[in-house]
Motif scaffolding. Structure first.
Motif, mmCIF file in Angstrom:
data_model
loop_
_atom_site.group_PDB
_atom_site.id
_atom_site.type_symbol
_atom_site.label_atom_id
_atom_site.label_comp_id
_atom_site.label_asym_id
_atom_site.label_seq_id
_atom_site.Cartn_x
_atom_site.Cartn_y
_atom_site.Cartn_z
ATOM 1 N N LEU A 1 32.159 96.468 74.496
ATOM 2 C CA LEU A 1 33.422 96.096 75.138
ATOM 3 C C LEU A 1 34.527 96.016 74.085
ATOM 4 C CD1 LEU A 1 34.369 95.092 78.012
ATOM 5 C CD2 LEU A 1 34.183 92.794 77.070
ATOM 6 N N ARG B 1 32.736 91.897 82.468
ATOM 7 C CA ARG B 1 31.529 92.203 81.707
ATOM 8 C C ARG B 1 30.287 92.006 82.584
ATOM 9 N NH1 ARG B 1 29.475 88.666 76.510
ATOM 10 N NH2 ARG B 1 27.866 90.103 75.766
ATOM 11 N N THR C 1 39.572 97.305 81.727
ATOM 12 C CA THR C 1 38.547 97.017 80.727
ATOM 13 C C THR C 1 38.278 98.300 79.949
ATOM 14 O OG1 THR C 1 37.553 95.428 82.224
ATOM 15 C CG2 THR C 1 36.136 96.278 80.459
#
Ligand code: TXA
Ligand code: MG
Length: 325
Positions: A189, A197, A178
Motif C-alpha cells: 500500500l 486495506r 488507494t
C-alpha cells in the motif's frame, strides 16, 4: 477557462481538446482530475506546468476497464482479482510498464512501472471513451493545495491554466484513490484512499504497508524517495558549457558546444515544455555504450525548469548504477 455542464456536446468538445494535446478538468468519484492525453509527452508536460509542481511526480493513467489496462501494463493474476472486485472505483494499481506501452515516459516520471485506474464516475468514463485514449490525471489543484472535490475548487486553484472544466457537482468519495503497488514481490500500500486495506485483503490476503504509510508520513510526498526512481547508468555533469569527446551531451537552446560523442537537444528553441516532454527519452538515448558521462547544459530555473533540474540533480547525486536494461 470555462466551467460547463457535462453533456454529449461538451464531452465531445473536451475530447477534441484532449486529442489536440489540451487539458480538461473532469470529475471522478474521488476528486477532480486535471486530464491530458497520457500518450502525449507534450500534454503531460502541460499538466506539470499547470500544477506548478517543482518535481515530476508519476501520474495515474485513467482507463475504462482491465482490457484497456492490459495494453499499458504487464497485467497479472492479483490485478485481475482486484479489478474484478474494485473496478471501476477508487483503487489504483501500480504494475510494470508493458513493453511498447504507449504511456508517455513523462507520465511515469521515467519509472519502469505505471499507475492505472478505472474511475466509476460516469462523466470520467464518457470522457475517456470519447477521447479514445488513456487520460493522465493528477488531482486538479495547484501544487501544495488540497485536492478539489467541486468544480469551483478547480476554477479557484487553476484558473486560466485549464481551458475547460466539466462540472459534475461534488465528488462522492471525496478522498483520493488507494494506490497499491503490485510490481514488487508483495502487494504494498503506497497511499491509503477510497478502497480500504481490509477490503483489499479480503480479496488477495495480506497487504504490506510502505515505510511512509506505516510511519504515518504523507505518502510519496517526495517522489524522489521512490526507491526505483529513474536514473541513467552513466554519471551526469550538470551546468556544462563545454563538452568532452567521450561525453554525451544533453543540450538546451540554440548555442550548443560541439565535439560530444552524441548530442540530444531538449529544445533548440529553448522551450521548457518541449524540454520536459523530451527529458526521459533523451536521457535514455544518451545512456549508451561508448558514452562515459552525460554532460547537461544549464536549464533555466523557472516554470517547468524547476522540475527538470530537480530530476537531473537527483540523477547526478545517484550512484551511477543502472536501474533498467
Ligand atoms: O483519486 C485519485 O487517485 C485522483 C483522481 C483524479 O483519479 N488522482 C490523484 O492523482 O490523486 P495524484 O497525481 O495526485 O496522485 C497519484 C499518486 C501519487 O502519490 C503518485 O506518487 C502515485 O500515485 N504513483 C503514480 N504512479 C506511480 C508509480 N509508477 N509508482 C508509485 N507510485 C505512483
Ligand atoms: Mg494530488
Amino acid at each position: 477557462m470555462r466551467l460547463v455542464e457535462p453533456t454529449a456536446q461538451s464531452i465531445a468538445e473536451a475530447a477534441r481538446l484532449l486529442r489536440a494535446g489540451g487539458l480538461v478538468a473532469f470529475p471522478t468519484e474521488t476528486v477532480y482530475g486535471l486530464g491530458g492525453d497520457a500518450t502525449n509527452e507534450r500534454a503531460v508536460a502541460a499538466i506539470f506546468e499547470a500544477k506548478g509542481r517543482p518535481q515530476f511526480n508519476p501520474l495515474i493513467s485513467h482507463v475504462l476497464d482491465a482490457g484497456e489496462a492490459k495494453r499499458l501494463v504487464r497485467w497479472n493474476d492479483v490485478a485481475d482479482r482486484l479489478a474484478a472486485r474494485f473496478w471501476p472505483g477508487p483503487l489504483t494499481l501500480v504494475l510494470p510498464r508493458a513493453s511498447g506501452s504507449p504511456i508517455a515516459l513523462l507520465a511515469t516520471a521515467g519509472l519502469d512501472t505505471a499507475a492505472i485506474r478505472a474511475p466509476s464516475h460516469p462523466v470520467a468514463q464518457a470522457l475517456i471513451r470519447a477521447a479514445g485514449r488513456p487520460l493522465a490525471a493528477p488531482s486538479a489543484n495547484r501544487s501544495g493545495a488540497i485536492s478539489p472535490t467541486r468544480a469551483e475548487h478547480v476554477a479557484e486553484s487553476l484558473g486560466e491554466r485549464v481551458a475547460l472544466i466539466l462540472d459534475g457537482g461534488p465528488c462522492c468519495v471525496g478522498v483520493e484513490s488507494t494506490v497499491l503497488d503490485l510490481s514488487a514481490a508483495a502487494p504494498t500500500l503506497l497511499r491509503p484512499g477510497g478502497a480500504t486495506r481490509e477490503a483489499i485483503e479480503a480479496v488477495i490476503g495480506p497487504v504490506a504497508l510502505s515505510d511512509a504509510v506505516a510511519s504515518g508520513e504523507s505518502p510519496l510526498k517526495s517522489p524522489g524517495q521512490l526507491k526505483s526512481h529513474y536514473a541513467p547508468g552513466r554519471a551526469l555533469r550538470l551546468e556544462a558549457t563545454t563538452v568532452e569527446a567521450d561525453e554525451g551531451l544533453l543540450a538546451f537552446g540554440a548555442d550548443v558546444p560541439e565535439g560530444a560523442r552524441l548530442t540530444c537537444n531538449l529544445s533548440a528553441a529553448g522551450d521548457l515544455g518541449e524540454a520536459a516532454a523530451n527529458l526521459f527519452a533523451m536521457l535514455r538515448a544518451l545512456d549508451q555504450p561508448g558514452v562515459n558521462r552525460i554532460a547537461v547544459m544549464p536549464i533555466p530555473q523557472a516554470g517547468l525548469g524547476l522540475a527538470i533540474n530537480d530530476r537531473l540533480r537527483r540523477a547526478a547525486a545517484d550512484d551511477a548504477t543502472p536501474q533498467h536494461g
